[in-house]
Design an enzyme around this catalytic site. Structure first.
Site, PDB file in Angstrom:
ATOM      1  N   LYS A 192      39.545  47.866  33.179  1.00  0.00           N
ATOM      2  CA  LYS A 192      39.555  48.444  34.505  1.00  0.00           C
ATOM      3  C   LYS A 192      41.130  47.817  34.825  1.00  0.00           C
ATOM      4  O   LYS A 192      40.391  46.704  35.213  1.00  0.00           O
ATOM      5  CB  LYS A 192      38.171  48.132  35.516  1.00  0.00           C
ATOM      6  CG  LYS A 192      38.442  48.682  36.742  1.00  0.00           C
ATOM      7  CD  LYS A 192      38.031  47.887  38.048  1.00  0.00           C
ATOM      8  CE  LYS A 192      38.543  46.847  38.119  1.00  0.00           C
ATOM      9  NZ  LYS A 192      39.573  47.974  39.732  1.00  0.00           N
ATOM     10  N   ALA A 247      34.759  33.701  42.158  1.00  0.00           N
ATOM     11  CA  ALA A 247      32.846  34.025  43.374  1.00  0.00           C
ATOM     12  C   ALA A 247      32.580  35.654  42.458  1.00  0.00           C
ATOM     13  O   ALA A 247      31.944  35.552  42.169  1.00  0.00           O
ATOM     14  CB  ALA A 247      33.787  34.561  44.217  1.00  0.00           C
ATOM     15  N   GLU A 266      37.548  34.173  32.631  1.00  0.00           N
ATOM     16  CA  GLU A 266      38.293  33.414  32.569  1.00  0.00           C
ATOM     17  C   GLU A 266      38.940  33.387  33.903  1.00  0.00           C
ATOM     18  O   GLU A 266      39.435  34.479  34.776  1.00  0.00           O
ATOM     19  CB  GLU A 266      39.464  33.988  31.787  1.00  0.00           C
ATOM     20  CG  GLU A 266      40.812  32.476  31.173  1.00  0.00           C
ATOM     21  CD  GLU A 266      42.042  32.685  31.867  1.00  0.00           C
ATOM     22  OE1 GLU A 266      41.376  32.444  33.065  1.00  0.00           O
ATOM     23  OE2 GLU A 266      42.696  33.340  32.080  1.00  0.00           O
ATOM     24  N   CYS A 300      46.525  31.755  36.417  1.00  0.00           N
ATOM     25  CA  CYS A 300      45.263  31.034  36.748  1.00  0.00           C
ATOM     26  C   CYS A 300      45.668  29.432  35.975  1.00  0.00           C
ATOM     27  O   CYS A 300      44.952  28.425  36.818  1.00  0.00           O
ATOM     28  CB  CYS A 300      44.240  31.584  36.218  1.00  0.00           C
ATOM     29  SG  CYS A 300      44.593  32.033  34.061  1.00  0.00           S
ATOM     30  N   GLU A 397      41.930  26.982  44.872  1.00  0.00           N
ATOM     31  CA  GLU A 397      43.111  27.407  44.415  1.00  0.00           C
ATOM     32  C   GLU A 397      44.178  28.000  45.430  1.00  0.00           C
ATOM     33  O   GLU A 397      43.417  28.977  46.373  1.00  0.00           O
ATOM     34  CB  GLU A 397      42.370  27.858  43.342  1.00  0.00           C
ATOM     35  CG  GLU A 397      43.341  29.107  42.222  1.00  0.00           C
ATOM     36  CD  GLU A 397      42.884  30.086  41.388  1.00  0.00           C
ATOM     37  OE1 GLU A 397      41.358  31.070  41.633  1.00  0.00           O
ATOM     38  OE2 GLU A 397      42.943  29.963  40.358  1.00  0.00           O
TER      39      GLU A 397
HETATM   40  P1  NDP Z   1      39.229  39.527  41.785  1.00  0.00           P
HETATM   41  O1  NDP Z   1      38.323  38.053  41.210  1.00  0.00           O
HETATM   42  O2  NDP Z   1      38.393  40.393  42.784  1.00  0.00           O
HETATM   43  O3  NDP Z   1      40.092  39.981  40.940  1.00  0.00           O
HETATM   44  C1  NDP Z   1      39.782  40.228  39.678  1.00  0.00           C
HETATM   45  C2  NDP Z   1      39.352  41.590  38.926  1.00  0.00           C
HETATM   46  O4  NDP Z   1      38.048  42.072  39.768  1.00  0.00           O
HETATM   47  C3  NDP Z   1      40.653  43.029  39.984  1.00  0.00           C
HETATM   48  O5  NDP Z   1      40.168  43.886  39.240  1.00  0.00           O
HETATM   49  C4  NDP Z   1      39.043  43.183  40.756  1.00  0.00           C
HETATM   50  O6  NDP Z   1      39.378  44.617  40.993  1.00  0.00           O
HETATM   51  C5  NDP Z   1      37.839  43.651  39.417  1.00  0.00           C
HETATM   52  N1  NDP Z   1      36.939  43.267  40.870  1.00  0.00           N
HETATM   53  C6  NDP Z   1      36.862  42.236  41.861  1.00  0.00           C
HETATM   54  N2  NDP Z   1      35.381  42.309  43.086  1.00  0.00           N
HETATM   55  C7  NDP Z   1      34.595  42.870  41.791  1.00  0.00           C
HETATM   56  C8  NDP Z   1      32.914  42.838  41.464  1.00  0.00           C
HETATM   57  N3  NDP Z   1      32.616  43.356  42.424  1.00  0.00           N
HETATM   58  N4  NDP Z   1      32.926  43.207  40.046  1.00  0.00           N
HETATM   59  C9  NDP Z   1      33.232  43.535  39.001  1.00  0.00           C
HETATM   60  N5  NDP Z   1      34.819  43.205  39.184  1.00  0.00           N
HETATM   61  C10 NDP Z   1      35.044  42.838  40.395  1.00  0.00           C
HETATM   62  O7  NDP Z   1      40.497  38.421  42.494  1.00  0.00           O
HETATM   63  P2  NDP Z   1      41.081  38.757  43.048  1.00  0.00           P
HETATM   64  O8  NDP Z   1      42.154  39.908  43.360  1.00  0.00           O
HETATM   65  O9  NDP Z   1      40.275  39.156  44.808  1.00  0.00           O
HETATM   66  O10 NDP Z   1      41.958  37.393  44.019  1.00  0.00           O
HETATM   67  C11 NDP Z   1      41.447  36.313  44.481  1.00  0.00           C
HETATM   68  C12 NDP Z   1      41.396  35.028  44.391  1.00  0.00           C
HETATM   69  O11 NDP Z   1      41.004  35.198  43.339  1.00  0.00           O
HETATM   70  C13 NDP Z   1      42.890  35.052  44.006  1.00  0.00           C
HETATM   71  O12 NDP Z   1      43.327  34.183  45.743  1.00  0.00           O
HETATM   72  C14 NDP Z   1      43.307  33.483  42.823  1.00  0.00           C
HETATM   73  O13 NDP Z   1      42.631  32.262  43.933  1.00  0.00           O
HETATM   74  C15 NDP Z   1      41.925  34.003  41.825  1.00  0.00           C
HETATM   75  N6  NDP Z   1      42.333  34.867  41.008  1.00  0.00           N
HETATM   76  C16 NDP Z   1      42.185  34.167  40.267  1.00  0.00           C
HETATM   77  C17 NDP Z   1      42.941  34.808  38.882  1.00  0.00           C
HETATM   78  C18 NDP Z   1      42.927  33.916  37.708  1.00  0.00           C
HETATM   79  O14 NDP Z   1      43.567  34.557  36.525  1.00  0.00           O
HETATM   80  N7  NDP Z   1      42.180  32.579  37.405  1.00  0.00           N
HETATM   81  C19 NDP Z   1      43.024  36.580  38.770  1.00  0.00           C
HETATM   82  C20 NDP Z   1      43.761  36.811  39.951  1.00  0.00           C
HETATM   83  C21 NDP Z   1      42.625  36.525  41.198  1.00  0.00           C
HETATM   84  P3  NDP Z   1      40.258  45.101  42.393  1.00  0.00           P
HETATM   85  O15 NDP Z   1      41.704  44.190  42.258  1.00  0.00           O
HETATM   86  O16 NDP Z   1      40.507  46.436  42.721  1.00  0.00           O
HETATM   87  O17 NDP Z   1      39.734  44.060  43.856  1.00  0.00           O
END
Ligand code: NDP
Length: 488
Positions: A192, A247, A266, A300, A397
């Protein structure tokens, strides 16, 4: 007569625009779900546009999977798995090699699409994301017939069907990180992609077709958070691999508690980049810039907490600020751009909230002056000094082009401050002394520690974190283990 060093370095070199052409891109108006080796319309999902964050223009429509689509995809992946696992290992390797070669062949197109869909500078998608994505497929193609050696000569078997959820910061690269080891080990995979960056995963689906990968081995299900949550809760999945926020990682862990579904997470980071007084300071400044402004700080393991030894604080900050002022912010498709667009309006808002918190809590903010485009999502590189360890900008972050500077006096204080985080993903150490670097590295609770460099990635090296940065390793032989069960 040659000009003095002072005169030479004060010259401001201007760049002429150098936009990469997008004429060669063959994007369709609409992309369906990739299930059973073909693109299909969603049965109970819908189509949504994906937009270019640099100009807010729609690029294409993309299908979002509904619950019925997810169930059909899992069924197709389950059906395909025994056959895939039953192929001779060298045959599986051949498919991975083919995918790697096709990524290389379509590299220019993939790089442009990655930059259009996600906002990252073309220089990065062209030189980092796409070559590394191919390298991951090459690397795991090599492992497919040597799995036994990757896990201490134990007898192993695939897990079955794996669900993989990736974020928007490195869309194709994260897909490759996850798919390549899963397939090499004989699993079938359902990926996904993130809501804001599905396009290169869908081009990868086309590549799977071109490589004649058996139907059902790779499934691509774009969608939003609900799609991800439904995939996690799908009963027929043997393992979930997730990269994203802490989260959501927590939510997934709670949803899978008590079930026989394997999990790797991760998650986020607040990595310390530590500069000692004996470091080569000009080189360290380049590393600081690469550590935090690479990919707009949407990384990240970004070196977002800069720890500088007090004796060189002023010098490092002066050099850093000089360097930051020369960063070019703007069109991701311009080959001169250093910092591109912020991935989405939501992410821009998160950055703005945290930066405002930094100011209201008393840190000193400096943001470079530059002309930002009228449309799209932008945030100019920002430096915070006078930061205390309790400030939100030192703890949370930010995931944007914002660096927070803290200082230390002794090696012990540097280690204590670096480890004073709920995260433990990465760290950087800048010093001229090899022994000091090893001593500090072994005292840091971080999954990856770079010495006199930062943000260097290699498919042969394991990557992953401690504490709230998650668990499980990706890359190298360590990256095989989460996709295998040990039989004996
Ligand atoms: P998310 O954790 O929400 O998104 C990561 C992936 O998970 C996306 O494909 C998202 O889909 C999907 N997702 C969202 N909610 C759920 C759920 N309840 N169950 C399963 N999968 C889910 O990150 P965000 O895009 O909201 O970013 C928010 C914050 O997270 C950023 O500001 C940053 O601080 C952190 N982040 C950290 C990352 C890392 O590599 N460590 C990467 C991305 C974000 P969709 O995109 O459709 O919401």
């Amino acid at each position: 007569m040659t000009a003095s060093a002072e005169t030479r370095t004060s010259i401001v070199w201007d760049y002429a625009p150098a936009p990469e052409s997008a004429d060669h891109i063959r994007l369709k108006d609409r992309y369906g779900l990739f299930v059973g080796g073909e693109f299909r319309d969603p049965a109970d999902g819908r189509y949504e546009p994906t937009i270019n964050p640099a100009n807010e223009e729609p690029i294409a429509e993309v299908a979002w999977a509904g619950p019925g689509d997810i169930a059909a995809a899992v069924e197709s992946a389950r059906e395909a798995q025994p056959k895939w696992a039953g192929l001779r290992e060298l045959e599986r390797a051949k498919y991975l090699f083919r995918i790697a070669r096709l990524i290389q062949e379509r590299a220019r197109e993939l790089a442009v699409v990655e930059s259009m869909d996600g906002g990252k500078p073309l220089r990065e998608s062209r030189d980092v994301d796409i070559p590394l994505a191919a390298a991951h497929f090459f690397h795991y193609a090599g492992w497919a017939d040597k799995l036994h050696y990757g896990v201490n000569a134990r007898e192993v078997a695939p897990l079955g069907v794996v669900g993989q959820i990736v974020p928007w910061n490195f869309p194709l690269l994260m897909a490759a990180w996850k798919l390549a080891p899963a397939l090499a080990c004989g699993n079938t995979a359902i990926l996904k992609p993130a809501e804001t960056t599905p396009l290169t995963a869908l081009l990868l689906a086309e590549i799977c077709q071109e490589a004649e990968l058996p139907p059902g081995v790779v499934t691509i299900l774009p969608g939003n958070g609900e799609t991800g949550a439904a995939l996690v809760r799908s009963k027929q999945i043997n393992k979930i691999a997730f990269t994203g926020s802490t989260a959501v990682g927590r939510d997934i862990q709670a949803a899978l508690a008590g079930q026989d579904t394997k999990l790797t997470l991760e998650l986020g980071g607040k990595s310390a980049n530590i500069v000692f007084e004996d470091a080569a300071l000009d080189q360290a400044v380049e590393g600081i810039v690469n550590g935090i402004f690479f990919n707009q700080g949407h990384v990240c393991c970004a070196g977002s907490r800069l720890l500088i030894q007090e004796s060189v604080r002023d010098e490092v900050i002066a050099k850093l600020w000089q360097r930051m002022r020369r960063l070019r912010v703007g069109d991701p498709l311009d080959k001169n751009t250093d910092v591109g667009a912020i991935n989405s309006a939501e992410q821009l808002e998160r950055i703005e909230v945290l930066v405002a918190a930094g100011e209201s809590e008393g840190a000193t903010r400096r943001t470079i002056e530059c002309e930002l485009p009228d449309r799209g999502y932008w945030f100019a590189p920002t430096l915070f000094t006078d930061v205390s360890p309790a400030h939100r900008i030192a703890v949370e972050e930010i995931f944007g082009p914002v660096v927070s500077v803290l200082t230390f006096r002794t090696q012990a204080e540097a280690i204590e401050k670096a480890n004073n985080s709920r995260y433990g993903l990465a760290a950087g150490i800048w010093t001229d002394k090899g022994a000091k670097a090893f001593e500090v590295a072994s005292a840091l609770k971080a999954g990856v520690v770079w010495q006199n460099t930062y943000n260097h990635f290699d498919p042969t090296a394991a990557f992953g974190g401690y504490k709230e940065s998650g668990f499980g390793r990706e890359g190298g032989p360590a990256g095989l283990r989460p996709y295998l069960q040990v039989i004996r």
